[in-house]
Design a protein around this motif. Structure first.
Motif, PDB file in Angstrom:
ATOM      1  N   THR A  43       0.837  -1.198   0.000  1.00 33.82           N
ATOM      2  CA  THR A  43       0.000   0.000   0.000  1.00 33.82           C
ATOM      3  C   THR A  43       0.875   1.253   0.000  1.00 33.82           C
ATOM      4  O   THR A  43       2.082   1.181   0.208  1.00 33.82           O
ATOM      5  CB  THR A  43      -0.920   0.014   1.232  1.00 33.82           C
ATOM      6  N   GLY A  44       0.218   2.383  -0.230  1.00 30.34           N
ATOM      7  CA  GLY A  44       0.915   3.666  -0.159  1.00 30.34           C
ATOM      8  C   GLY A  44       2.037   3.817  -1.160  1.00 30.34           C
ATOM      9  O   GLY A  44       3.044   4.494  -0.874  1.00 30.34           O
ATOM     10  N   LEU A  45       1.881   3.228  -2.357  1.00 32.05           N
ATOM     11  CA  LEU A  45       2.954   3.307  -3.353  1.00 32.05           C
ATOM     12  C   LEU A  45       3.117   4.746  -3.835  1.00 32.05           C
ATOM     13  O   LEU A  45       2.157   5.404  -4.233  1.00 32.05           O
ATOM     14  CB  LEU A  45       2.649   2.401  -4.543  1.00 32.05           C
ATOM     15  N   ARG A  46       4.358   5.222  -3.812  1.00 27.30           N
ATOM     16  CA  ARG A  46       4.721   6.535  -4.337  1.00 27.30           C
ATOM     17  C   ARG A  46       5.765   6.347  -5.429  1.00 27.30           C
ATOM     18  O   ARG A  46       6.646   5.494  -5.307  1.00 27.30           O
ATOM     19  CB  ARG A  46       5.276   7.431  -3.235  1.00 27.30           C
ATOM     20  N   ALA A  47       5.658   7.142  -6.488  1.00 29.20           N
ATOM     21  CA  ALA A  47       6.597   7.040  -7.605  1.00 29.20           C
ATOM     22  C   ALA A  47       6.980   8.436  -8.078  1.00 29.20           C
ATOM     23  O   ALA A  47       6.119   9.302  -8.242  1.00 29.20           O
ATOM     24  CB  ALA A  47       5.982   6.241  -8.749  1.00 29.20           C
ATOM     25  N   ALA A  48       8.260   8.666  -8.284  1.00 27.82           N
ATOM     26  CA  ALA A  48       8.742   9.963  -8.754  1.00 27.82           C
ATOM     27  C   ALA A  48       9.927   9.754  -9.678  1.00 27.82           C
ATOM     28  O   ALA A  48      10.709   8.808  -9.524  1.00 27.82           O
ATOM     29  CB  ALA A  48       9.150  10.830  -7.569  1.00 27.82           C
ATOM     30  N   SER A  49      10.048  10.648 -10.673  1.00 28.24           N
ATOM     31  CA  SER A  49      11.165  10.589 -11.615  1.00 28.24           C
ATOM     32  C   SER A  49      12.316  11.446 -11.101  1.00 28.24           C
ATOM     33  O   SER A  49      12.108  12.528 -10.538  1.00 28.24           O
ATOM     34  CB  SER A  49      10.715  11.087 -12.991  1.00 28.24           C
ATOM     35  N   ARG A  50      13.532  10.949 -11.326  1.00 23.93           N
ATOM     36  CA  ARG A  50      14.720  11.676 -10.861  1.00 23.93           C
ATOM     37  C   ARG A  50      15.781  11.628 -11.954  1.00 23.93           C
ATOM     38  O   ARG A  50      16.021  10.586 -12.550  1.00 23.93           O
ATOM     39  CB  ARG A  50      15.241  11.052  -9.566  1.00 23.93           C
ATOM     40  N   LEU A  51      16.427  12.773 -12.205  1.00 23.28           N
ATOM     41  CA  LEU A  51      17.507  12.866 -13.186  1.00 23.28           C
ATOM     42  C   LEU A  51      18.847  12.798 -12.478  1.00 23.28           C
ATOM     43  O   LEU A  51      19.096  13.546 -11.528  1.00 23.28           O
ATOM     44  CB  LEU A  51      17.399  14.179 -13.972  1.00 23.28           C
ATOM     45  N   ALA A  52      19.704  11.911 -12.921  1.00 24.51           N
ATOM     46  CA  ALA A  52      21.038  11.776 -12.336  1.00 24.51           C
ATOM     47  C   ALA A  52      22.014  11.337 -13.415  1.00 24.51           C
ATOM     48  O   ALA A  52      21.782  10.326 -14.090  1.00 24.51           O
ATOM     49  CB  ALA A  52      21.027  10.767 -11.187  1.00 24.51           C
ATOM     50  N   ASP A  53      23.088  12.125 -13.607  1.00 21.56           N
ATOM     51  CA  ASP A  53      24.132  11.796 -14.589  1.00 21.56           C
ATOM     52  C   ASP A  53      23.562  11.590 -15.986  1.00 21.56           C
ATOM     53  O   ASP A  53      23.970  10.678 -16.724  1.00 21.56           O
ATOM     54  CB  ASP A  53      24.915  10.552 -14.151  1.00 21.56           C
ATOM     55  N   GLY A  54      22.600  12.450 -16.346  1.00 15.85           N
ATOM     56  CA  GLY A  54      22.049  12.408 -17.687  1.00 15.85           C
ATOM     57  C   GLY A  54      21.032  11.318 -17.942  1.00 15.85           C
ATOM     58  O   GLY A  54      20.599  11.117 -19.079  1.00 15.85           O
ATOM     59  N   ALA A  55      20.620  10.583 -16.903  1.00 10.69           N
ATOM     60  CA  ALA A  55      19.648   9.500 -17.067  1.00 10.69           C
ATOM     61  C   ALA A  55      18.522   9.673 -16.049  1.00 10.69           C
ATOM     62  O   ALA A  55      18.694  10.311 -15.001  1.00 10.69           O
ATOM     63  CB  ALA A  55      20.320   8.148 -16.882  1.00 10.69           C
ATOM     64  N   LEU A  86      10.827   4.691  -6.012  1.00  8.43           N
ATOM     65  CA  LEU A  86       9.600   4.113  -5.467  1.00  8.43           C
ATOM     66  C   LEU A  86       9.705   3.991  -3.953  1.00  8.43           C
ATOM     67  O   LEU A  86      10.777   3.769  -3.402  1.00  8.43           O
ATOM     68  CB  LEU A  86       9.358   2.716  -6.047  1.00  8.43           C
ATOM     69  N   SER A  87       8.567   4.111  -3.298  1.00  7.68           N
ATOM     70  CA  SER A  87       8.470   3.782  -1.879  1.00  7.68           C
ATOM     71  C   SER A  87       7.069   3.238  -1.627  1.00  7.68           C
ATOM     72  O   SER A  87       6.113   3.622  -2.306  1.00  7.68           O
ATOM     73  CB  SER A  87       8.762   4.990  -0.994  1.00  7.68           C
ATOM     74  N   TRP A  88       6.951   2.319  -0.667  1.00  2.61           N
ATOM     75  CA  TRP A  88       5.667   1.677  -0.384  1.00  2.61           C
ATOM     76  C   TRP A  88       5.675   1.086   1.019  1.00  2.61           C
ATOM     77  O   TRP A  88       6.729   0.920   1.642  1.00  2.61           O
ATOM     78  CB  TRP A  88       5.379   0.580  -1.412  1.00  2.61           C
ATOM     79  N   VAL A  89       4.489   0.754   1.497  1.00  2.00           N
ATOM     80  CA  VAL A  89       4.328   0.096   2.787  1.00  2.00           C
ATOM     81  C   VAL A  89       4.150  -1.400   2.537  1.00  2.00           C
ATOM     82  O   VAL A  89       3.245  -1.789   1.783  1.00  2.00           O
ATOM     83  CB  VAL A  89       3.115   0.648   3.555  1.00  2.00           C
ATOM     84  N   PRO A  90       4.997  -2.252   3.114  1.00  2.00           N
ATOM     85  CA  PRO A  90       4.867  -3.702   2.892  1.00  2.00           C
ATOM     86  C   PRO A  90       3.525  -4.221   3.390  1.00  2.00           C
ATOM     87  O   PRO A  90       2.952  -3.680   4.347  1.00  2.00           O
ATOM     88  CB  PRO A  90       6.020  -4.293   3.718  1.00  2.00           C
ATOM     89  N   PRO A  91       2.997  -5.268   2.769  1.00  2.00           N
ATOM     90  CA  PRO A  91       1.751  -5.855   3.263  1.00  2.00           C
ATOM     91  C   PRO A  91       1.954  -6.506   4.619  1.00  2.00           C
ATOM     92  O   PRO A  91       3.068  -6.951   4.943  1.00  2.00           O
ATOM     93  CB  PRO A  91       1.401  -6.893   2.192  1.00  2.00           C
ATOM     94  N   ARG A  92       0.901  -6.584   5.411  1.00  2.00           N
ATOM     95  CA  ARG A  92       0.964  -7.220   6.718  1.00  2.00           C
ATOM     96  C   ARG A  92       0.732  -8.711   6.538  1.00  2.00           C
ATOM     97  O   ARG A  92      -0.367  -9.149   6.252  1.00  2.00           O
ATOM     98  CB  ARG A  92      -0.077  -6.620   7.663  1.00  2.00           C
ATOM     99  N   ARG A 117       0.649   3.475 -10.359  1.00  2.00           N
ATOM    100  CA  ARG A 117       1.006   4.893 -10.378  1.00  2.00           C
ATOM    101  C   ARG A 117       1.583   5.232 -11.744  1.00  2.00           C
ATOM    102  O   ARG A 117       2.267   4.428 -12.374  1.00  2.00           O
ATOM    103  CB  ARG A 117       2.039   5.217  -9.289  1.00  2.00           C
ATOM    104  N   LYS A 118       1.310   6.486 -12.193  1.00  2.00           N
ATOM    105  CA  LYS A 118       1.866   6.985 -13.433  1.00  2.00           C
ATOM    106  C   LYS A 118       2.873   8.093 -13.122  1.00  2.00           C
ATOM    107  O   LYS A 118       2.628   8.929 -12.249  1.00  2.00           O
ATOM    108  CB  LYS A 118       0.763   7.551 -14.334  1.00  2.00           C
ATOM    109  N   VAL A 119       3.986   8.053 -13.827  1.00  2.00           N
ATOM    110  CA  VAL A 119       5.007   9.065 -13.619  1.00  2.00           C
ATOM    111  C   VAL A 119       5.670   9.363 -14.968  1.00  2.00           C
ATOM    112  O   VAL A 119       5.895   8.453 -15.773  1.00  2.00           O
ATOM    113  CB  VAL A 119       6.043   8.603 -12.576  1.00  2.00           C
TER     114      VAL A 119
END
Length: 326
Positions: free
Chosen positions: A231-243, A248-254, A319-321
């Motif tokens: 649950t709580g999946l978050r997704a974001a794009s990041r630029l590093a060294d031209g790529a 991603l981050s999320w809460v593991p299932p119980r 999630r879309k990013v």
């Protein structure tokens, strides 16, 4: 009997128990209502069966919110297993010897719960035997309910004696019973899920038979995956060294124990697998992977966890990013 003043009685109780006791009698372990004072609960359902002349198979029921289990032979710690497992083979034992086993649960903060009930098993005598038992025959199965199946088989033959039968789910050993038994109940399964089970016989010299015919069963009911999905999946794009990378981050299932493996799907296909060791996160997990050098590309991402029974849980929300956006 001579009356003892309350203060004196309290002092004696403190000396006997090693703790200050207030308005109660001396106690040890859990209270009458099973309360362990914030420590992990006591493992229940513990059993021990000799697997051969030098091994004993120990099993127990799951305890919620624990990190590991500790298995003791007498007062000696002999095995430590992750919370996703609820069984262990204790090896290097002596033939024709009686042993006593207990199990304790340890949580993520390192707190160790009380010992389980003690169970005993006696290893059989050692034998000179190079021949494996025959494969168990007529293996059959039925679903007991949505989370358990019962397996039966005909006895294997051995030139000495069959000491135990091992039950496998796929390639993983999930259960073991004594050689006098020709049935087992496997629990902890998921509703609406297809499983394959095989049975192998073992003798006192640790010779293992070929697997009996695989039994394929589907547990009844339905599982929409919501209870086993991250649950709580978050997704974001990041630029590093031209790529561009996808963070991603999320809460593991119980589940019964920590989740140590995830599968990440990108744009509808499995993109990568993530495997943790003993330090699998329990509160929030994070992962970052390469997606390419082009900006303005929109990706769809979701994730699922491999559960303790070996099957995949439900998918997280998608999630879309877009690379380079925001």
């Amino acid at each position: 009997m001579r009356d003892v003043p309350v203060p004196a009685l309290a002092r004696r109780c403190a000396l006997l128990c090693g703790v200050l006791v207030l308005l109660t009698s001396c106690g040890w372990g859990t209270g009458e209502d099973g309360d362990t004072g914030g420590l992990p609960a006591v493992p229940t359902g513990i059993t021990a069966k000799a697997g051969s002349a030098t091994t004993v198979h120990v099993m127990w029921n799951a305890v919620d919110d624990v990190e590991t289990y500790e298995v003791y032979r007498g007062g000696t710690l002999v095995k430590e297993v992750p919370a996703s497992e609820r069984m262990v083979d204790v090896t290097r034992l002596r033939p024709s010897t009686a042993y006593a086993f207990t199990v304790r649960a340890r949580d993520a903060d390192g707190r160790l719960g009380p010992r389980s009930q003690e169970v005993r098993a006696t290893t059989p005598a050692a034998v000179a035997d190079a021949s494996a038992p025959t494969r168990p025959g007529d293996v059959r199965g039925r679903a007991v309910d949505s989370r358990a199946v019962q397996l039966t088989w005909s006895a294997a033959e051995d030139d000495r004696e069959v000491v135990s039968y091992d039950v496998y789910q796929g390639d993983a050993k999930v259960h073991s019973v004594g050689g006098e038994q020709t049935a087992a109940v496997v629990t902890g399964l998921r509703p609406g899920t297809r499983y394959a089970f095989t049975v192998r016989a073992r003798d006192a010299a640790d010779n293992v038979s070929p697997a009996g015919t695989a039994v394929r069963l589907t547990t009844p009911g339905s599982d929409d995956g919501r209870t086993t999905a991250p649950t709580g999946l978050r997704a974001a794009s990041r630029l590093a060294d031209g790529a561009y990378y996808l963070d991603l981050s999320w809460v593991p299932p119980r589940t019964d124990g920590p989740v140590t493996e995830y599968q990440i799907h990108l744009d509808g296909r499995a993109a990568t697998s993530l495997v943790y060791g003993a330090d699998a996160p329990r509160d929030r997990a994070e992962y970052s992977f390469y997606t390419g050098r082009e900006a303005g590309v929109t990706h769809r991402v979701r994730i699922r966890a491999r559960l303790a029974d070996g099957t995949w849980g439900g998918f997280s929300a998608e999630r879309k990013v877009t690379t380079g956006a925001g």
